[in-house]
Motif scaffolding. Structure first.
Motif, PDB file in Angstrom:
ATOM      1  N   GLY B 474       0.795  -1.231   0.000  1.00 25.83           N
ATOM      2  CA  GLY B 474       0.000   0.000   0.000  1.00 25.83           C
ATOM      3  C   GLY B 474       0.820   1.270   0.000  1.00 25.83           C
ATOM      4  N   ILE B 475       2.136   1.130  -0.117  1.00 22.14           N
ATOM      5  CA  ILE B 475       2.996   2.318  -0.156  1.00 22.14           C
ATOM      6  C   ILE B 475       3.685   2.385  -1.511  1.00 22.14           C
ATOM      7  CG2 ILE B 475       5.085   3.348   0.817  1.00 22.14           C
ATOM      8  CD1 ILE B 475       4.061   2.121   3.532  1.00 22.14           C
ATOM      9  N   GLU B 476       3.659   3.568  -2.106  1.00 20.87           N
ATOM     10  CA  GLU B 476       4.292   3.738  -3.404  1.00 20.87           C
ATOM     11  C   GLU B 476       5.795   3.787  -3.211  1.00 20.87           C
ATOM     12  OE1 GLU B 476       3.247   7.412  -5.427  1.00 20.87           O
ATOM     13  OE2 GLU B 476       5.162   7.261  -6.494  1.00 20.87           O
ATOM     14  N   LEU B 477       6.495   2.805  -3.758  1.00 23.22           N
ATOM     15  CA  LEU B 477       7.959   2.783  -3.648  1.00 23.22           C
ATOM     16  C   LEU B 477       8.598   3.636  -4.727  1.00 23.22           C
ATOM     17  CD1 LEU B 477       9.016  -0.921  -3.041  1.00 23.22           C
ATOM     18  CD2 LEU B 477       8.909   0.958  -1.408  1.00 23.22           C
ATOM     19  N   GLY B 478       7.959   3.667  -5.889  1.00 23.35           N
ATOM     20  CA  GLY B 478       8.576   4.406  -6.972  1.00 23.35           C
ATOM     21  C   GLY B 478       7.669   4.417  -8.178  1.00 23.35           C
ATOM     22  N   GLY B 479       8.107   5.158  -9.156  1.00 21.55           N
ATOM     23  CA  GLY B 479       7.305   5.219 -10.359  1.00 21.55           C
ATOM     24  C   GLY B 479       8.164   5.623 -11.536  1.00 21.55           C
ATOM     25  N   GLY B 480       7.657   5.288 -12.714  1.00 23.84           N
ATOM     26  CA  GLY B 480       8.418   5.652 -13.897  1.00 23.84           C
ATOM     27  C   GLY B 480       7.534   5.621 -15.111  1.00 23.84           C
ATOM     28  N   SER B 481       8.178   5.771 -16.240  1.00 23.98           N
ATOM     29  CA  SER B 481       7.420   5.775 -17.486  1.00 23.98           C
ATOM     30  C   SER B 481       8.359   5.588 -18.665  1.00 23.98           C
ATOM     31  CB  SER B 481       6.673   7.101 -17.652  1.00 23.98           C
ATOM     32  OG  SER B 481       7.579   8.177 -17.759  1.00 23.98           O
ATOM     33  N   ILE B 482       7.752   5.239 -19.783  1.00 24.67           N
ATOM     34  CA  ILE B 482       8.453   5.398 -21.052  1.00 24.67           C
ATOM     35  C   ILE B 482       8.303   6.873 -21.397  1.00 24.67           C
ATOM     36  CG2 ILE B 482       8.456   4.747 -23.496  1.00 24.67           C
ATOM     37  CD1 ILE B 482       9.376   2.515 -21.508  1.00 24.67           C
ATOM     38  N   ARG B 483       9.410   7.484 -21.863  1.00 19.91           N
ATOM     39  CA  ARG B 483       9.377   8.926 -22.115  1.00 19.91           C
ATOM     40  C   ARG B 483       9.023   9.188 -23.576  1.00 19.91           C
ATOM     41  NH1 ARG B 483      10.081   8.633 -16.669  1.00 19.91           N
ATOM     42  NH2 ARG B 483      12.161   7.855 -16.199  1.00 19.91           N
ATOM     43  N   ILE B 484       8.620  10.386 -23.813  1.00 20.64           N
ATOM     44  CA  ILE B 484       8.416  10.826 -25.188  1.00 20.64           C
ATOM     45  C   ILE B 484       9.790  11.041 -25.815  1.00 20.64           C
ATOM     46  CG2 ILE B 484       7.563  12.712 -26.618  1.00 20.64           C
ATOM     47  CD1 ILE B 484       5.482  13.211 -24.328  1.00 20.64           C
ATOM     48  N   HIS B 485      10.030  10.411 -26.963  1.00 24.27           N
ATOM     49  CA  HIS B 485      11.314  10.661 -27.627  1.00 24.27           C
ATOM     50  C   HIS B 485      11.122  11.410 -28.941  1.00 24.27           C
ATOM     51  CE1 HIS B 485      10.062   6.893 -29.520  1.00 24.27           C
ATOM     52  NE2 HIS B 485      10.906   7.142 -30.496  1.00 24.27           N
ATOM     53  N   LYS B 486       9.856  11.683 -29.289  1.00 25.95           N
ATOM     54  CA  LYS B 486       9.606  12.385 -30.544  1.00 25.95           C
ATOM     55  C   LYS B 486       9.087  13.783 -30.273  1.00 25.95           C
ATOM     56  CE  LYS B 486       8.929   8.352 -33.351  1.00 25.95           C
ATOM     57  NZ  LYS B 486       8.536   7.915 -34.669  1.00 25.95           N
ATOM     58  N   ASN B 487       9.666  14.709 -30.969  1.00 26.15           N
ATOM     59  CA  ASN B 487       9.348  16.111 -30.788  1.00 26.15           C
ATOM     60  C   ASN B 487       7.867  16.422 -30.997  1.00 26.15           C
ATOM     61  OD1 ASN B 487      10.301  18.575 -30.083  1.00 26.15           O
ATOM     62  ND2 ASN B 487      11.963  18.517 -31.589  1.00 26.15           N
ATOM     63  N   ASP B 488       7.260  15.811 -32.034  1.00 23.96           N
ATOM     64  CA  ASP B 488       5.869  16.171 -32.323  1.00 23.96           C
ATOM     65  C   ASP B 488       4.930  15.733 -31.202  1.00 23.96           C
ATOM     66  OD1 ASP B 488       6.471  13.554 -32.996  1.00 23.96           O
ATOM     67  OD2 ASP B 488       5.008  13.457 -34.631  1.00 23.96           O
ATOM     68  N   ILE B 489       5.191  14.572 -30.618  1.00 26.17           N
ATOM     69  CA  ILE B 489       4.343  14.119 -29.510  1.00 26.17           C
ATOM     70  C   ILE B 489       4.560  15.019 -28.292  1.00 26.17           C
ATOM     71  CG2 ILE B 489       3.772  12.193 -27.991  1.00 26.17           C
ATOM     72  CD1 ILE B 489       4.757  10.294 -30.138  1.00 26.17           C
ATOM     73  N   GLN B 490       5.827  15.356 -28.038  1.00 25.40           N
ATOM     74  CA  GLN B 490       6.120  16.228 -26.894  1.00 25.40           C
ATOM     75  C   GLN B 490       5.375  17.553 -27.029  1.00 25.40           C
ATOM     76  OE1 GLN B 490       8.386  15.428 -23.979  1.00 25.40           O
ATOM     77  NE2 GLN B 490       6.788  16.917 -23.513  1.00 25.40           N
ATOM     78  N   GLN B 491       5.366  18.081 -28.238  1.00 27.48           N
ATOM     79  CA  GLN B 491       4.687  19.359 -28.432  1.00 27.48           C
ATOM     80  C   GLN B 491       3.178  19.236 -28.264  1.00 27.48           C
ATOM     81  OE1 GLN B 491       6.073  21.919 -31.428  1.00 27.48           O
ATOM     82  NE2 GLN B 491       8.225  21.550 -30.929  1.00 27.48           N
ATOM     83  N   LYS B 492       2.622  18.117 -28.700  1.00 30.72           N
ATOM     84  CA  LYS B 492       1.180  17.906 -28.491  1.00 30.72           C
ATOM     85  C   LYS B 492       0.858  17.869 -26.996  1.00 30.72           C
ATOM     86  CE  LYS B 492      -0.195  15.518 -32.711  1.00 30.72           C
ATOM     87  NZ  LYS B 492      -0.570  14.237 -33.327  1.00 30.72           N
ATOM     88  N   VAL B 493       1.717  17.227 -26.230  1.00 23.45           N
ATOM     89  CA  VAL B 493       1.479  17.169 -24.779  1.00 23.45           C
ATOM     90  C   VAL B 493       1.553  18.574 -24.186  1.00 23.45           C
ATOM     91  CG1 VAL B 493       2.417  16.357 -22.582  1.00 23.45           C
ATOM     92  CG2 VAL B 493       2.224  14.773 -24.518  1.00 23.45           C
ATOM     93  N   PHE B 494       2.562  19.324 -24.584  1.00 22.25           N
ATOM     94  CA  PHE B 494       2.668  20.694 -24.079  1.00 22.25           C
ATOM     95  C   PHE B 494       1.416  21.501 -24.434  1.00 22.25           C
ATOM     96  CE2 PHE B 494       7.586  20.485 -24.162  1.00 22.25           C
ATOM     97  CZ  PHE B 494       7.626  20.159 -22.815  1.00 22.25           C
ATOM     98  N   GLU B 495       0.921  21.296 -25.651  1.00 20.99           N
ATOM     99  CA  GLU B 495      -0.286  22.022 -26.054  1.00 20.99           C
ATOM    100  C   GLU B 495      -1.468  21.671 -25.154  1.00 20.99           C
ATOM    101  OE1 GLU B 495      -0.849  21.169 -30.226  1.00 20.99           O
ATOM    102  OE2 GLU B 495       1.131  22.051 -30.640  1.00 20.99           O
ATOM    103  N   LYS B 496      -1.636  20.388 -24.884  1.00 20.75           N
ATOM    104  CA  LYS B 496      -2.753  19.969 -24.024  1.00 20.75           C
ATOM    105  C   LYS B 496      -2.612  20.574 -22.630  1.00 20.75           C
ATOM    106  CE  LYS B 496      -4.361  16.327 -26.703  1.00 20.75           C
ATOM    107  NZ  LYS B 496      -5.724  16.074 -27.144  1.00 20.75           N
ATOM    108  N   LEU B 497      -1.377  20.792 -22.230  1.00 21.59           N
ATOM    109  CA  LEU B 497      -1.149  21.370 -20.909  1.00 21.59           C
ATOM    110  C   LEU B 497      -1.218  22.891 -20.938  1.00 21.59           C
ATOM    111  CD1 LEU B 497       1.802  19.076 -19.760  1.00 21.59           C
ATOM    112  CD2 LEU B 497      -0.507  19.119 -18.801  1.00 21.59           C
ATOM    113  N   GLY B 498      -1.457  23.430 -22.138  1.00 17.77           N
ATOM    114  CA  GLY B 498      -1.574  24.882 -22.241  1.00 17.77           C
ATOM    115  C   GLY B 498      -0.243  25.611 -22.142  1.00 17.77           C
ATOM    116  N   ILE B 499       0.836  24.896 -22.471  1.00 17.67           N
ATOM    117  CA  ILE B 499       2.155  25.551 -22.458  1.00 17.67           C
ATOM    118  C   ILE B 499       2.442  26.009 -23.880  1.00 17.67           C
ATOM    119  CG2 ILE B 499       4.615  25.223 -21.994  1.00 17.67           C
ATOM    120  CD1 ILE B 499       3.840  22.978 -20.075  1.00 17.67           C
ATOM    121  N   ASP B 500       2.492  27.319 -24.106  1.00 14.34           N
ATOM    122  CA  ASP B 500       2.660  27.794 -25.477  1.00 14.34           C
ATOM    123  C   ASP B 500       4.128  27.685 -25.919  1.00 14.34           C
ATOM    124  OD1 ASP B 500       4.114  29.946 -24.555  1.00 14.34           O
ATOM    125  OD2 ASP B 500       2.411  31.320 -24.611  1.00 14.34           O
ATOM    126  N   GLU B 501       4.338  28.012 -27.187  1.00 14.93           N
ATOM    127  CA  GLU B 501       5.661  27.759 -27.764  1.00 14.93           C
ATOM    128  C   GLU B 501       6.783  28.542 -27.087  1.00 14.93           C
ATOM    129  OE1 GLU B 501       6.622  27.437 -31.985  1.00 14.93           O
ATOM    130  OE2 GLU B 501       4.552  26.797 -32.297  1.00 14.93           O
TER     131      GLU B 501
END
Lengths: 583, 583
Positions: B474-501
Motif C-alpha cells: 500500500g505504499i508507493e515505492l517508486g514510479g516511472g514511465s516510457i518517455r516521449i522521444h519524438k518532438n511532435d508528440i512532446q509538443q502535443k502534450v505541451f499544447e494539451k497542458l496549455g504551455i505555449d511555444e
C-alpha cells in the motif's frame, strides 16, 4: 527492443536473425545497395539494405541520414572476401536487413560528433551531442566502475556508507559557502557542505567505527580548469586507528580503483616528510617521475664572505640557498636558454637565477669569481657535479626560494622532456606543520583545526600534526589526518588560532559536546574523485569526467544559473535583490 | 589499535593475548574485582580487572564510568562454571586485563543510550549519542548494504552510474525549488534538482544506453513524518526498452536489495491497471496483504428507481456505487461500531455509510425497504454475501467514493487486525491516465509532461500513458514511465497542458533540441530509497534511516538553518533581507 548490442555480434552469430538498435554513423549507396554503419554504445556494425532482400528495408534506408535512430532486424552473414574491416570489432560480419524502422529522425547536427575543434560554448550547448561518442562513454564507464570498485573495497573492509546532509549549517572550512535561503525560516539560510567533516566525526562519536561516503561537496569559488563549484570526494573516517591504518585503507581503495581502470599499482606508497618534500623538491606535492633534487648549500656560504650568498646564508632559519644540478644540462641547453630561465623564476619572486656550467676546461660562470676555492670544491662534491652539467642557484627567503625552485624543477623537466607520462608515482607526504603563518602574523590551521597535533605545547611554528597527503605525479589526490578526540587539546588549538570561547561554542559547540561524551580516537582521509578520474582517464579537461560541467568559458544550459527567482518566490524567501551593475 | 572487535572473540581464542577498544557499557565491583562490559559496534565483551593480575588495570578500572572510551589488553579465558551468559555472543568467555588505557573520559550522559522515552529535541541535539546503539548501527549498516547491492546489480545489468549536478536550472516539476543565489552572477539563482529527470533523458540522447544514480533530490516543502526536504532516490533510465524491460530491471534491483536485508522476494510482481486498482481498491497504490475488494454495483441501480442510489446511478461515468463485503463482519462488529464507521468516512467527504447485515433470519438494514427484490438478489449474488457478513455502501461522485471507500477498506482491515505485517505484497500499477483535471478545469500531467501517451489524439480525459508505479503493502515505492522521444508528440502534450511555444522554448528548449537530434526511445524509473529503507528496516521514523534528519518537531543542530548570512555575504550575493515577523 534489441537482441544484441552491435559489437556483441561476431562470426559465431552467422546465420542468426538478430535485432539491433542505434544511430546511423554513416551510410552509402553502393551499386543499388545501401550500407549503414549502425552505432550503439558498444561500437559499430554494418547493415546491408538490399532491395532484393527487402524492399521495405531498402526504401527506408533511402530516407536515413546521419544520427537517425534505427531499429533493424536481419540475418548475420560473413562479409565477402576482401571486404572485411580489421579496424572494426565486427569487421568480419554484416547484417542483411529484412526490417528497418526509423525510431526517430535527426536534424543535421550543428557539428560533427567527435570533432575536437568545436568551441567550448557549442559543445556545452549541445552537451548531449558532445557526449555522443565512444571515448566520452568510455570515460564515464570508467568513472562508474571506479566508484563501484571503491565502494566494494570499503565494504569489504567493514566500512559503512552513510549519507550526510546537503542542507546544513555553515562551518568555517576556509572557502566560501553556498547559501540556501530557507523558506520556512524567514531570513535564515542553510549552507551547502564544503565537506562532511563534522558529520563523519560525529558518526565516529556514535561508534559507527568505519564510515565512508562518495560525497558531493560545494565551494562558492571562482572556476578554474580543474575546479568545479560542486565536486565529489571519497570521504573516509575510522576509529581506534593510527595514521598507518588510514593510509593502508586509502592505498587499498586506490589500488582497486586503478585496477578496474587498467592499472596495476603496488602499495605501500613511498613516504616522505613535509620537510623533505619542500626542502628537496620545493613542493608539498612533489612529482617523483623525475629526480632533479634541490641541494641545500646554505652552510657552505655561511662562514664565507662573498657578495652573492653570504648575507642570505647568515639567517639559516629564514633563508635558503639551493643548488639544482641539471645532468648534462650544458649540452642540452644553450647559454642563451639558461639565461632566459631567469624570466620564468622571476614570475614567482626570484631576484635572479645564477648558474655555473661545468665545461671540459673547468667551471664557468660570472658567479665563480665571488666564491672561495674550497666552497667551489664543496659545491661540486655535494652536488656531484660532472663535466657537461649545469648548476642553478636559488637564494633568498625560504618560502620564496622553495616555491620558485620547485616550479623551476618541473619547468626544466618539461623542457628536457624527461617525464615519463606512463609512470605512476604515488607518495605520502607526512608530518605537516599544524599551523601556517598568515601575512598579518596570525596563524591558520594548515589542514583544519580538528587535526591532531604532535606537540601542541611547542612554539607555534614548530608544531607538527598527524596529517598526511597522498600525491600522484605531483598532484595532490587527497589528504587526511588523525583528528583531535580530546576536548582539552581541541581547546588549545582553538586558542592558538585566536578563537575565543564564545566563538568556539557558537561555531563548534556541537563538536565540543561530542568530544565530552566519550569520543574515540579517530582519523580519516578525503580523496578528490574528480581529480583522480582526470588522472586515471588522462583527461585534460573537467568536461571529460563531469557529465554536465560548469567551465570557465561556458556552462551547460541546464547548469547555468538563470534568473528564475520571481517576485513571489523572493517574497516567500524573505529576500530582495540589490540592483548592481553586472560585471 | 585493536586486534579484534569485541564479538570476534569466542572460545576459540582462549589463551590468546588480545586487544579491544570501545565504550564502557556497564561496570561493577564484585569482591574486589572490577568487571566491565566493553562495547564496540559489534557488541559486548566482558573485561576482568583483578588487582592480582594487574594493579595498573585495576586502578584504572576504578576510575571508569559509563561511556568512557577504553583500550584494553589481556588474555582470553573461559568464564567459570555457572557464570556464562547465553544472551551474549561472547557469553562464554572474558578477558583478563593486563593493561587498561582510558582513551577518553565521558561526562555523565544527558540520557541513557537506547532509552526510547527521550524527547525528539534532546535526541537530535545529542544525535551522536542517539545513534550510539546497536540497533541504530544495524539499520545504517543495512542501508549501506542495500545501496551497494543496488549498485552491483545495476552494474551487472550494464548500467553506468553518472553523477548529475546539484547546482542546476529550475525545471517545473511540481514542487517548490530550493534556490541558491549565485555570487558570480549577481541576482541570478541556481536551483537544487527535484530529480535528475532531464539530465538522465539527455544522457539517453547521448547514447549512454543505461544510466543510474543513487541521487540526492530536493523539494522545498513542509516537513512530514516520512518526507525530508532532501531525499535520496534510485534513479534509472534506459534506451530502446519497453515498459516490461524497465520493470524487470526494477524487480531485479528490489530483489537484491531485499536479499541483503534478509528477505527473499520473487519477481515478477503482480500487475494491475490504474483503473482496476482505483475501482477495486479505491487507491492507485492498493495494499494487497488483505482482500476486501470494492464491488461495482451501480448498474444494478441504474434501471431501478429508489430514493437512495438511483439518481447517482444515472451518471455512470461521473458517479460510483460501491459495495464492500466484510466477511463475518456482523459477528466481528457491533451495530454501534458499524454506525460509528460513518464518522470515519465523513472525514473524507462521504455523505453517509449505509450497510446491510446478513443475519441468520435474513438481510437487515434500513436501506432494504428502498430496494427492489431483484436488485437485492443481484447484490447478494454479486458480492457473494453470506450469513454473518456485512455489506457497506459508498455512493456519490466517483473520485470521492473511490477515495473514502479505499481508505475505509484499510481502516476496516486494521480494525479487524487482518493485515499480516510480515507479508510483502508487491504490485505494479500500470496504464495511468496521462492527465488529471485541476479544480479550475485545466489539466496537469499526472506523472510528468515527458511521459509517453498511449493515445495522444483521444479526448484528454481518456488518454493513458506508459507510466507505472511499484507499490509495496500500500505504499508507493517508486514510479516511472516510457518517455516521449519524438518532438511532435512532446509538443502535443505541451499544447494539451496549455504551455505555449514561447514557454516551451524557455523552459524546455534544451530537451526539445535533444529530441530533434536523434533521441532514442527510452524510459526509466525512480525508487524512493529513504522510504524503501523505512519499509525494509520496519522503521516508523525517518530518524531511523537518515543520520542527520530534519523532523517536524526538531532538527539536528548541524542541519538547522542558522542565521549565518552576514551583511557582507548578503551584499556579495546581491540580496537584502526583507524584515518579516517571524512565524
Amino acid at each position: 527492443m534489441r537482441s544484441h548490442y552491435c559489437t556483441d555480434l561476431s562470426k559465431d552469430n552467422i546465420g542468426e536473425i538478430v535485432e539491433v538498435c542505434g544511430w546511423v554513423n554513416s551510410y552509402r549507396d553502393h551499386g543499388g545497395v545501401i550500407f549503414i554503419d549502425l552505432r550503439d554504445r558498444s561500437g559499430l556494425v554494418q547493415l546491408v539494405c538490399d532491395p532484393d532482400d527487402s524492399k521495405q528495408a531498402y526504401d527506408t534506408a533511402n530516407t536515413v541520414r546521419n544520427e537517425f535512430v534505427l531499429k533493424a532486424k536481419g540475418k548475420v552473414r560473413a562479409r565477402g572476401e576482401g571486404l572485411t574491416n580489421p579496424k572494426l570489432k565486427t569487421g568480419e560480419i554484416e547484417i542483411v536487413i529484412s526490417e528497418l524502422i526509423v525510431e526517430n529522425p535527426s536534424k543535421p547536427l550543428p557539428f560533427v560528433i567527435g570533432d575536437k575543434d568545436v568551441g567550448e560554448e557549442t559543445r556545452l550547448k549541445y552537451r548531449f551531442l558532445d557526449l555522443r561518442n565512444e571515448k566520452a562513454y568510455e570515460r564515464f564507464a570508467m568513472r562508474s566502475r571506479a566508484a563501484i570498485a571503491c565502494r566494494n573495497t570499503l565494504e569489504k573492509l567493514n566500512f559503512l556508507e552513510v549519507e550526510t546532509p546537503i542542507l546544513t549549517r555553515a562551518t568555517p572550512e576556509g572557502a566560501r559557502d553556498y547559501l540556501v535561503p530557507s523558506r520556512v525560516n524567514n531570513g535564515l539560510f542553510y549552507a551547502l557542505p564544503q565537506s562532511p567533516q563534522l558529520f563523519k566525526q560525529l558518526l565516529m562519536c556514535s561508534g559507527f567505527d568505519r564510515y565512508f561516503q562518495i560525497a558531493k561537496c560545494f565551494r562558492d569559488e571562482d572556476l578554474r580548469a580543474d575546479r568545479q563549484p560542486e565536486f565529489t570526494q571519497i570521504d573516509i573516517e575510522m576509529s581506534f586507528c593510527t595514521q598507518e591504518d588510514v593510509m593502508g585503507v586509502a592505498e587499498e581503495v586506490l589500488k582497486d580503483i586503478f585496477k578496474v581502470c587498467g592499472y596495476d599499482i603496488n602499495p605501500p606508497f613511498r613516504r616522505m616528510t613535509y620537510k623533505e618534500a619542500t626542502e628537496t623538491y620545493g613542493s608539498d606535492k612533489p612529482d617523483l617521475r623525475f629526480d632533479l633534487p634541490l641541494v641545500d648549500v646554505i652552510d657552505i656560504f655561511e662562514k664565507s664572505n662573498n657578495e652573492i650568498f653570504s648575507n642570505i646564508a647568515k639567517d639559516k632559519k629564514r633563508n635558503r640557498v639551493k643548488a639544482l644540478r641539471v645532468p648534462n644540462g650544458d649540452n642540452i641547453f644553450s647559454k642563451r636558454q639558461m639565461k632566459s630561465f631567469e624570466d620564468y623564476v622571476r614570475k614567482f619572486g626570484a631576484q635572479g637565477l645564477a648558474f655555473i656550467q661545468y665545461k671540459e676546461d673547468g667551471l664557468k660562470g660570472p658567479l665563480l669569481k665571488f666564491f672561495e676555492e674550497k666552497d667551489i670544491d664543496e659545491l661540486v662534491k655535494r652536488t656531484r657535479l660532472e663535466v657537461g652539467d649545469v648548476l642553478f642557484f636559488g637564494a633568498g627567503a625560504k618560502k620564496v626560494v622553495l616555491d620558485y625552485m620547485g616550479r623551476f624543477r618541473i619547468f626544466l623537466a618539461n623542457e628536457m622532456d624527461i617525464i615519463d607520462k606512463d609512470r605512476l608515482e604515488f607518495l605520502w607526504v607526512v608530518d605537516f606543520p599544524m599551523f601556517e603563518e598568515n601575512d598579518d602574523g596570525s596563524f591558520s590551521a594548515m589542514h583544519h583545526p580538528f587535526t591532531m597535533p604532535n606537540n601542541i605545547d611547542d612554539d607555534i611554528e614548530d608544531i607538527t600534526s598527524v596529517a598526511y597527503d597522498v600525491v600522484l605525479n605531483g598532484i595532490e589526490l587527497g589528504g587526511g589526518s588523525i583528528r583531535i578526540h580530546k576536548n582539552d587539546i581541541q581547546q588549545k588549538v582553538f586558542e592558538k588560532l585566536g578563537i575565543d570561547e564564545d566563538e568556539q561554542r557558537e561555531k563548534f559547540g556541537f563538536l565540543l559536546d561530542a568530544l565530552s561524551f566519550g569520543a574515540p580516537p579517530h582519523g580519516g582521509i578525503a580523496i578528490g574523485f574528480d581529480r583522480l578520474m582526470m588522472l586515471v582517464t588522462k583527461s585534460s579537461s573537467i568536461r571529460d569526467i563531469i557529465a554536465f560541467p560548469k567551465t570557465q568559458r561556458a556552462q551547460c544550459p541546464l547548469t547555468k544559473a538563470p534568473n528564475i527567482a520571481s517576485d513571489e518566490q523572493l517574497r516567500e524567501l524573505g529576500i530582495r535583490l540589490i540592483k548592481k551593475d553586472r560585471k
